[in-house]
Design an enzyme around this catalytic site. Structure first.
Site, PDB file in Angstrom:
ATOM      1  N   ARG A 102      21.211  11.324  23.819  1.00  0.00           N
ATOM      2  CA  ARG A 102      22.098  12.589  23.935  1.00  0.00           C
ATOM      3  C   ARG A 102      21.063  13.887  23.776  1.00  0.00           C
ATOM      4  O   ARG A 102      20.057  14.019  23.195  1.00  0.00           O
ATOM      5  CB  ARG A 102      22.689  12.894  22.458  1.00  0.00           C
ATOM      6  CG  ARG A 102      23.851  11.855  22.088  1.00  0.00           C
ATOM      7  CD  ARG A 102      24.907  12.452  21.174  1.00  0.00           C
ATOM      8  NE  ARG A 102      24.183  13.043  20.059  1.00  0.00           N
ATOM      9  CZ  ARG A 102      25.246  13.590  19.251  1.00  0.00           C
ATOM     10  NH1 ARG A 102      26.372  13.733  19.309  1.00  0.00           N
ATOM     11  NH2 ARG A 102      24.681  14.122  18.143  1.00  0.00           N
ATOM     12  N   THR A 106      23.842  20.003  24.369  1.00  0.00           N
ATOM     13  CA  THR A 106      24.923  19.883  25.077  1.00  0.00           C
ATOM     14  C   THR A 106      25.663  18.450  24.316  1.00  0.00           C
ATOM     15  O   THR A 106      26.892  18.455  24.618  1.00  0.00           O
ATOM     16  CB  THR A 106      25.075  19.460  26.476  1.00  0.00           C
ATOM     17  OG1 THR A 106      24.142  18.324  26.773  1.00  0.00           O
ATOM     18  CG2 THR A 106      24.301  20.666  27.097  1.00  0.00           C
ATOM     19  N   ASP A 197      20.636  11.849  11.334  1.00  0.00           N
ATOM     20  CA  ASP A 197      20.418  11.109  12.582  1.00  0.00           C
ATOM     21  C   ASP A 197      19.888   9.689  12.317  1.00  0.00           C
ATOM     22  O   ASP A 197      18.828   9.595  11.665  1.00  0.00           O
ATOM     23  CB  ASP A 197      19.267  11.956  13.155  1.00  0.00           C
ATOM     24  CG  ASP A 197      19.003  11.426  14.652  1.00  0.00           C
ATOM     25  OD1 ASP A 197      18.487  10.293  14.775  1.00  0.00           O
ATOM     26  OD2 ASP A 197      19.020  12.124  15.595  1.00  0.00           O
ATOM     27  N   ASP A 200      16.396   8.447  13.776  1.00  0.00           N
ATOM     28  CA  ASP A 200      15.140   9.326  12.964  1.00  0.00           C
ATOM     29  C   ASP A 200      14.982   8.596  11.543  1.00  0.00           C
ATOM     30  O   ASP A 200      13.916   8.516  11.228  1.00  0.00           O
ATOM     31  CB  ASP A 200      15.520  11.082  12.822  1.00  0.00           C
ATOM     32  CG  ASP A 200      15.245  11.587  14.133  1.00  0.00           C
ATOM     33  OD1 ASP A 200      14.496  11.110  14.914  1.00  0.00           O
ATOM     34  OD2 ASP A 200      15.556  12.693  14.263  1.00  0.00           O
TER      35      ASP A 200
HETATM   36  C1  PRP Z   1      22.920   8.480  18.795  1.00  0.00           C
HETATM   37  C2  PRP Z   1      23.318   7.204  18.500  1.00  0.00           C
HETATM   38  C3  PRP Z   1      24.346   7.276  19.554  1.00  0.00           C
HETATM   39  C4  PRP Z   1      25.022   8.574  20.102  1.00  0.00           C
HETATM   40  C5  PRP Z   1      26.210   8.803  19.573  1.00  0.00           C
HETATM   41  O1  PRP Z   1      21.895   8.265  19.732  1.00  0.00           O
HETATM   42  O2  PRP Z   1      22.755   6.069  18.595  1.00  0.00           O
HETATM   43  O3  PRP Z   1      23.829   6.492  20.693  1.00  0.00           O
HETATM   44  O4  PRP Z   1      23.823   9.527  19.419  1.00  0.00           O
HETATM   45  O5  PRP Z   1      26.500  10.077  19.866  1.00  0.00           O
HETATM   46  P1  PRP Z   1      27.746  10.550  20.869  1.00  0.00           P
HETATM   47  O6  PRP Z   1      28.699   9.522  20.431  1.00  0.00           O
HETATM   48  O7  PRP Z   1      27.877  11.931  20.909  1.00  0.00           O
HETATM   49  O8  PRP Z   1      27.287  10.056  22.340  1.00  0.00           O
HETATM   50  P2  PRP Z   1      20.863   9.387  20.194  1.00  0.00           P
HETATM   51  O9  PRP Z   1      21.111  10.180  21.582  1.00  0.00           O
HETATM   52  O10 PRP Z   1      20.468  10.291  18.875  1.00  0.00           O
HETATM   53  O11 PRP Z   1      19.257   8.735  20.317  1.00  0.00           O
HETATM   54  P3  PRP Z   1      18.496   7.788  19.465  1.00  0.00           P
HETATM   55  O12 PRP Z   1      19.231   6.426  19.252  1.00  0.00           O
HETATM   56  O13 PRP Z   1      17.140   7.569  20.491  1.00  0.00           O
HETATM   57  O14 PRP Z   1      18.090   8.486  18.211  1.00  0.00           O
HETATM   58  N1  URA Z   2      24.035  10.399  16.324  1.00  0.00           N
HETATM   59  C1  URA Z   2      23.474  10.365  15.149  1.00  0.00           C
HETATM   60  O1  URA Z   2      22.399   9.523  14.837  1.00  0.00           O
HETATM   61  N2  URA Z   2      24.213  10.793  14.069  1.00  0.00           N
HETATM   62  C2  URA Z   2      25.345  11.542  14.249  1.00  0.00           C
HETATM   63  O2  URA Z   2      25.839  12.032  13.396  1.00  0.00           O
HETATM   64  C3  URA Z   2      25.747  11.670  15.561  1.00  0.00           C
HETATM   65  C4  URA Z   2      25.142  11.077  16.770  1.00  0.00           C
END
Ligand code: PRP
Ligand code: URA
Length: 206
Positions: A102, A106, A197, A200
């Site tokens: 993400r 945005t 997150d 993280d």
């Molecule tokens: C997180 C999560 C999803 C996404 C959800 O990933 O694991 O893939 O956000 O958000 P959405 O429903 O608004 O699309 P992130 O993009 O933070 O990446 P990561 O898994 O690499 O931390």
């Molecule tokens: N991704 C995350 O890891 N946490 C949230 O709350 C939303 C998206």
């Protein structure tokens, strides 16, 4: 298709550990892996069986075996926290990977990696812990359908109502399994009350 709330007491116990901001990385990883076991057992409850006659040490009897192969597709990177449970549980599981991230401003998801096994004639589970806006999930399911997935299920830890609504509108044929549906998204598109997150916290990159 349905939204399936996994309200097993162990799932709710583990979710509380994940939500708690004092949970450290090691505890978070352990809770994530164990919760994934509970979620996957619920998500695979209706898997088709085929008859398998066998001999026990005493006699012959009618056994059963899983009739179709299973594929699990974690969405990188947080989805990796839900993968090991399926590797431990299912005999001939194959694994695909989708990399989606993400944009911090945005919240739009962009794709950076894709490696998928054959999906036709298998039952496919897309696993990603957080269903927030639903953008990542919709994109992942679209890619999996294009790659041949038909019997497709989505497994997450936490969902926001906004994400559930988008997924049900764009992919009404896909069941959603989650341990909870939270209140709302904040202005940064994080789930509230949520757990922060996931990626993280899982990988210690806070
Ligand atoms: C997180 C999560 C999803 C996404 C959800 O990933 O694991 O893939 O956000 O958000 P959405 O429903 O608004 O699309 P992130 O993009 O933070 O990446 P990561 O898994 O690499 O931390
Ligand atoms: N991704 C995350 O890891 N946490 C949230 O709350 C939303 C998206």
């Amino acid at each position: 298709m349905a939204l399936r709330l996994v309200d097993h007491p162990l799932a709710q116990h583990l979710l509380t550990i994940l939500r708690d901001q004092t949970t450290d990385t090691l505890q978070f990883r352990h809770a994530s892996r164990t919760l994934a076991t509970v979620l996957m057992l619920e998500a695979t409850r209706d898997l088709p069986l085929a008859p398998q006659p066998i001999s026990t040490p005493l006699t012959t009897t009618d056994g059963t075996r899983l009739a179709r192969g299973i594929t699990v597709v974690p969405v990188l990177r947080a989805g990796l926290g839900l993968l090991q449970a399926s590797l431990d549980l299912f005999p001939d599981v194959t694994v695909g990977y989708l990399g989606l991230e993400r944009n911090e401003e945005t919240a739009a998801a962009s794709s950076y990696y894709r490696k998928l096994p054959k999906l036709a004639n298998r039952v496919t589970f897309c696993v990603d812990p957080m269903l927030a806006t639903g953008g990542s999930a919709c994109q992942a399911l679209h890619v999996l359908k294009e790659a041949g997935a038909v019997d497709l299920h989505y497994v997450c830890v936490l969902a926001a109502p906004e994400g559930v609504a988008l997924l049900q509108a764009e992919h009404p044929d896909v069941d959603i399994y989650t341990a909870a549906v939270d209140s709302h998204l904040n202005d940064k598109k994080y789930i509230v009350p949520g757990l922060g997150d996931y990626g993280d916290r899982l990988f210690g990159t806070l």
